[in-house]
Enzyme design. Structure first.
Site, PDB file in Angstrom:
ATOM      1  CE1 TYR A  77      -3.038   3.061   0.700  1.00 29.18           C
ATOM      2  CE2 TYR A  77      -2.545   2.834   3.049  1.00 29.18           C
ATOM      3  CZ  TYR A  77      -3.147   3.525   2.011  1.00 29.18           C
ATOM      4  OH  TYR A  77      -3.840   4.673   2.281  1.00 29.18           O
ATOM      5  CG  ASP A 133       6.313  -6.856  -2.620  1.00 29.03           C
ATOM      6  OD1 ASP A 133       5.974  -5.711  -2.276  1.00 29.03           O
ATOM      7  OD2 ASP A 133       5.747  -7.895  -2.188  1.00 29.03           O
ATOM      8  CG  LEU A 149       4.304 -10.326  -5.552  1.00 31.58           C
ATOM      9  CD1 LEU A 149       4.007 -10.997  -6.903  1.00 31.58           C
ATOM     10  CD2 LEU A 149       3.838  -8.867  -5.599  1.00 31.58           C
ATOM     11  N   GLY A 208       1.616  -7.732  -0.965  1.00 29.34           N
ATOM     12  CA  GLY A 208       1.578  -6.748  -2.054  1.00 29.34           C
ATOM     13  C   GLY A 208       0.862  -7.316  -3.272  1.00 29.34           C
ATOM     14  CB  THR A 223       4.725   2.720  13.526  1.00 26.35           C
ATOM     15  OG1 THR A 223       3.478   2.920  14.195  1.00 26.35           O
ATOM     16  CG2 THR A 223       5.543   1.782  14.396  1.00 26.35           C
ATOM     17  CE1 TYR A 249       3.908  -2.717  12.535  1.00 22.03           C
ATOM     18  CE2 TYR A 249       2.957  -1.107  14.046  1.00 22.03           C
ATOM     19  CZ  TYR A 249       3.482  -1.429  12.807  1.00 22.03           C
ATOM     20  OH  TYR A 249       3.596  -0.446  11.849  1.00 22.03           O
ATOM     21  CG  HIS A 287      -5.819   0.003   8.505  1.00 24.41           C
ATOM     22  ND1 HIS A 287      -5.009  -0.618   7.588  1.00 24.41           N
ATOM     23  CD2 HIS A 287      -5.098   0.104   9.639  1.00 24.41           C
ATOM     24  CE1 HIS A 287      -3.842  -0.867   8.144  1.00 24.41           C
ATOM     25  NE2 HIS A 287      -3.868  -0.447   9.393  1.00 24.41           N
ATOM     26  NE  ARG A 303      -8.440  -2.004  17.158  1.00 19.09           N
ATOM     27  CZ  ARG A 303      -8.102  -1.502  15.965  1.00 19.09           C
ATOM     28  NH1 ARG A 303      -8.515  -2.116  14.866  1.00 19.09           N
ATOM     29  NH2 ARG A 303      -7.396  -0.410  15.864  1.00 19.09           N
ATOM     30  CG  ASP A 357      -7.729   0.594  19.585  1.00 18.22           C
ATOM     31  OD1 ASP A 357      -6.706   0.358  18.916  1.00 18.22           O
ATOM     32  OD2 ASP A 357      -8.882   0.311  19.212  1.00 18.22           O
TER      33      ASP A 357
HETATM   34  N1  UDP Z   1     -11.908   1.388  14.639  1.00 21.67           N
HETATM   35  C1  UDP Z   1     -13.272   1.230  14.830  1.00 21.67           C
HETATM   36  N2  UDP Z   1     -13.928   0.303  14.076  1.00 21.67           N
HETATM   37  C2  UDP Z   1     -13.301  -0.470  13.147  1.00 21.67           C
HETATM   38  C3  UDP Z   1     -11.912  -0.297  12.940  1.00 21.67           C
HETATM   39  C4  UDP Z   1     -11.249   0.642  13.700  1.00 21.67           C
HETATM   40  O1  UDP Z   1     -13.881   1.897  15.673  1.00 21.67           O
HETATM   41  O2  UDP Z   1     -13.971  -1.314  12.520  1.00 21.67           O
HETATM   42  C5  UDP Z   1     -11.196   2.388  15.428  1.00 21.67           C
HETATM   43  C6  UDP Z   1     -10.028   1.835  16.223  1.00 21.67           C
HETATM   44  O3  UDP Z   1     -10.468   1.365  17.473  1.00 21.67           O
HETATM   45  C7  UDP Z   1      -9.110   3.048  16.333  1.00 21.67           C
HETATM   46  C8  UDP Z   1      -9.381   3.822  15.050  1.00 21.67           C
HETATM   47  O4  UDP Z   1     -10.616   3.312  14.525  1.00 21.67           O
HETATM   48  O5  UDP Z   1      -9.495   3.855  17.419  1.00 21.67           O
HETATM   49  C9  UDP Z   1      -8.303   3.635  13.999  1.00 21.67           C
HETATM   50  O6  UDP Z   1      -8.075   2.256  13.876  1.00 21.67           O
HETATM   51  P1  UDP Z   1      -7.134   1.650  12.750  1.00 21.67           P
HETATM   52  O7  UDP Z   1      -7.119   0.165  12.930  1.00 21.67           O
HETATM   53  O8  UDP Z   1      -7.550   2.177  11.413  1.00 21.67           O
HETATM   54  O9  UDP Z   1      -5.701   2.286  13.051  1.00 21.67           O
HETATM   55  P2  UDP Z   1      -4.777   2.267  14.379  1.00 21.67           P
HETATM   56  O10 UDP Z   1      -4.894   3.653  14.955  1.00 21.67           O
HETATM   57  O11 UDP Z   1      -5.255   1.195  15.287  1.00 21.67           O
HETATM   58  O12 UDP Z   1      -3.422   2.020  13.827  1.00 21.67           O
END
Ligand code: UDP
Length: 329
Positions: free
Chosen positions: A11, A31, A33, A36, A117, A141, A189, A281, A284
């Protein structure tokens, strides 16, 4: 420059390859793949299907390529999976990067741009996140990314490697022409999952927690357009520090909540996008956003996509045109 790009079919890598080629550089994409896509590879790049775990093949590519610089986009990125399969992450993200650095040392390639990151800070002590906050990842990670940053510092001292670790915030969006974009399996995401609702692939989007200590109770993130990331890579490789390891945040500096993303996606797509609140989740952090002053001062870098609606528009163009992603699977 002749630039070796591992992960150039992925990506962020595929968007960066386009930007490098537009900037006049010669690019070799390496790569395997595994994540990718062949169709994501810029036709003007040389493509070698290969794995960083194969030092003999890697050596041959470096021998033939006479590269000036290398970029690395080939890490595994799924935080949840890294918790259950940490050695898979240490193997690919650290041991395979070690192979690449050893190959670079052997061939005298001393410019390296690394995809790091904001997760190296874990739950940051302060906001916005500056580069000098403590490195305290909270999952495997993030540990693997921090470990590579240490390798880069030691390599600068020992054999003069010049490197830039770009600490991405939430990479999002797609190429303006809608021909390449995000296509992860599984997709975790927020933005691509939200857009699966107007695509008819998902009934609703789950909101992971509305009881965070944030203005609307949902998590706040810093969504950075993939083309803005690509521009940061171009600037960094063209002016890579000699014999030093540097690290820069790449974010907009704006915090945007989950509910704000859903609202923006409703505006862009014209679809009601039903949302369902569920449990948090695990892992987070409530709020993450960048102080991007360091990269602005050093490189004059500025994000072009400041409004998440513009960013989501590019993602929507890609997903509408490719509802099942790239065709090669
Ligand atoms: N999130 C959500 N529902 C989803 C996927 C993600 O509410 O189906 C929320 C997640 O809890 C975080 C934000 O969206 O607060 C961004 O999540 P993502 O996985 O895109 O990126 P991260 O910040 O975890 O790297």
């Amino acid at each position: 420059m002749r630039i070796f790009v591992v992960g150039g079919a992925g990506y962020v890598g595929s968007h960066c390859v386009r930007r490098l080629i537009a900037g006049g550089h010669e690019v070799t994409v390496y790569d395997n793949l595994c994540a990718g896509h062949r169709q994501a590879i810029d036709p003007q790049a040389t493509f070698v299907e290969g794995d960083l775990g194969d030092p003999v093949q890697l050596d041959g590519v470096f021998e033939a390529g006479r590269f000036d610089a290398a970029m690395h986009f080939a890490a595994f990125i799924n935080v949840g999976e890294s918790v259950t399969a940490p050695l898979k992450y240490w193997h690919n993200n650290v041991a395979n990067t070690l192979n690449l650095l050893q190959c670079m040392e052997a061939h005298g390639v001393k410019r390296f741009i690394f995809s790091s990151t904001c997760a190296v800070h874990g739950e940051p002590e302060d906001l916005p996140i500056t580069e000098d906050l403590a490195i305290k990842p909270i999952n495997p990670y993030g540990n693997t990314k921090a470990a590579v940053e240490w390798m880069l510092q030691d390599s600068a001292e020992a054999w003069g490697l010049g490197s830039v670790a770009l600490r991405y915030f939430n990479a999002s969006g797609a190429a303006e022409d809608g021909t390449i974009g995000e296509d992860h399996h599984p997709e975790t995401h927020l933005i691509p999952l939200v857009l699966q609702v107007p695509l008819g692939q998902r009934e609703q989007i789950k909101v992971f927690g509305t009881d965070y200590p944030t203005p609307d109770g949902t998590c706040v993130r810093d969504y950075i357009h993939v083309n803005d990331l690509a521009q940061a890579h171009l600037l960094a490789v063209e002016d890579c520090p000699a014999g030093k390891a540097e690290a820069y945040n790449v974010g907009t500096g704006n915090g945007v909540s989950v509910l704000e993303i859903i609202t923006a996606a409703r505006e862009v797509t014209g679809h009601p996008i039903p949302a369902l609140t569920t449990d948090r989740r695990p892992g987070d952090p409530p709020t993450l956003y960048a102080d991007a002053g360091k990269i602005r001062h050093r490189y004059g870098w500025e994000p072009r996509y400041r409004d998440v609606r513009e960013l989501i528009e590019t993602a929507w163009r890609w997903h509408k045109g490719h509802p099942h992603g790239f065709a090669d699977k």
